[in-house]
Design an enzyme around this catalytic site. Structure first.
Site, PDB file in Angstrom:
ATOM      1  N   CYS A  87      35.358  30.692  40.792  1.00 50.83           N
ATOM      2  CA  CYS A  87      34.059  30.099  40.489  1.00 50.83           C
ATOM      3  C   CYS A  87      33.672  29.144  41.616  1.00 50.83           C
ATOM      4  O   CYS A  87      34.461  28.264  41.981  1.00 50.83           O
ATOM      5  CB  CYS A  87      34.129  29.343  39.162  1.00 50.83           C
ATOM      6  SG  CYS A  87      32.621  28.417  38.785  1.00 50.83           S
ATOM      7  N   CYS A  90      33.615  25.386  40.010  1.00 52.31           N
ATOM      8  CA  CYS A  90      34.781  24.598  39.584  1.00 52.31           C
ATOM      9  C   CYS A  90      36.118  25.148  40.085  1.00 52.31           C
ATOM     10  O   CYS A  90      37.159  24.543  39.835  1.00 52.31           O
ATOM     11  CB  CYS A  90      34.816  24.479  38.065  1.00 52.31           C
ATOM     12  SG  CYS A  90      35.280  26.011  37.219  1.00 52.31           S
ATOM     13  N   CYS A 136      31.078  31.036  33.628  1.00 50.67           N
ATOM     14  CA  CYS A 136      32.416  30.481  33.825  1.00 50.67           C
ATOM     15  C   CYS A 136      32.801  29.699  32.569  1.00 50.67           C
ATOM     16  O   CYS A 136      32.033  28.864  32.093  1.00 50.67           O
ATOM     17  CB  CYS A 136      32.427  29.558  35.038  1.00 50.67           C
ATOM     18  SG  CYS A 136      33.973  28.628  35.207  1.00 50.67           S
ATOM     19  N   CYS A 139      33.173  25.622  33.555  1.00 54.61           N
ATOM     20  CA  CYS A 139      32.052  24.740  33.929  1.00 54.61           C
ATOM     21  C   CYS A 139      30.712  25.222  33.387  1.00 54.61           C
ATOM     22  O   CYS A 139      29.709  24.534  33.558  1.00 54.61           O
ATOM     23  CB  CYS A 139      31.985  24.576  35.447  1.00 54.61           C
ATOM     24  SG  CYS A 139      31.385  26.034  36.341  1.00 54.61           S
ATOM     25  N   CYS A 159      28.612  42.492  36.677  1.00 57.00           N
ATOM     26  CA  CYS A 159      27.701  42.443  37.828  1.00 57.00           C
ATOM     27  C   CYS A 159      27.503  40.970  38.187  1.00 57.00           C
ATOM     28  O   CYS A 159      26.832  40.237  37.460  1.00 57.00           O
ATOM     29  CB  CYS A 159      26.388  43.101  37.435  1.00 57.00           C
ATOM     30  SG  CYS A 159      25.213  43.237  38.768  1.00 57.00           S
TER      31      CYS A 159
HETATM   32 ZN   LIG Z   1      33.325  27.277  36.898  1.00 57.53          ZN
END
Ligand SMILES: [Zn+2]
Length: 171
Positions: A87, A90, A136, A139, A159
């Site tokens: 990510c 984060c 995510c 976060c 995607c």
């Molecule tokens: Zn994240």
């Protein structure tokens, strides 16, 4: 947006009630590629100003404003290196190169995340379509959408916007 914000706060941050966060509510179980196992980690919650400072304008637009980068424009669409995609907000491990495939859509596509726990989903009715949004789990950053037209073994196509990811090549 308001509905999502409220849901996001309730699910991830526990802020909607204004109550102090309990330790349990503030932690989630996720899979760590580096550790090779599941770990408990704190959820990440920052102010809009803090996100703007941390992220590039492109990353901010995708992750925090649910933007979509133009197809074939992202840096990881044609990336075939071995490694893990984290990510961009984060640093949580999200996808592995082993699950990446060339969907022809113009966006990085994966059959599965490194673990179901690392991804959150939400129904998305925007743009007159019914889609499933991917976020995510740590976060709450917007990643992209999942569709059921992927290849085996899962038949799923995650995607994902390149700008939501940071690729770390294997040693
Ligand atoms: Zn994240």
């Amino acid at each position: 947006m308001k509905t999502f914000s409220t849901l996001c706060s309730m699910l991830l941050f526990g802020l909607s009630t204004g109550q102090p966060l309990s330790a349990a509510a503030d932690q989630i179980k996720v899979y760590s590629v580096a550790e090779g196992t599941y770990i408990m980690t704190d959820t990440v919650h920052m102010s809009d100003a803090e996100w703007r400072e941390l992220l590039t304008p492109g990353q901010y637009h995708i992750l925090r404003e649910k933007g979509t980068e133009p197809p074939f424009s992202g840096q990881y669409n044609k990336n075939h290196e071995r490694g893990v995609y984290r990510c961009a907000g984060c640093g949580l491990d999200l996808y592995s190169s082993g699950d990446k495939f060339d969907s022809g859509s113009g966006w990085p596509s994966f059959t599965a995340p490194v673990a179901a726990e690392n991804i959150a989903t939400k129904d998305d009715y925007s743009l007159f379509m019914t889609r499933t949004e991917l976020l995510c789990a740590r976060c709450g950053g917007h990643l992209g959408h999942v569709f059921d037209d992927g290849p085996p073994p899962t038949g799923m196509r995650h995607c994902i916007n390149s700008a939501a990811l940071v690729f770390v090549a294997s040693e």
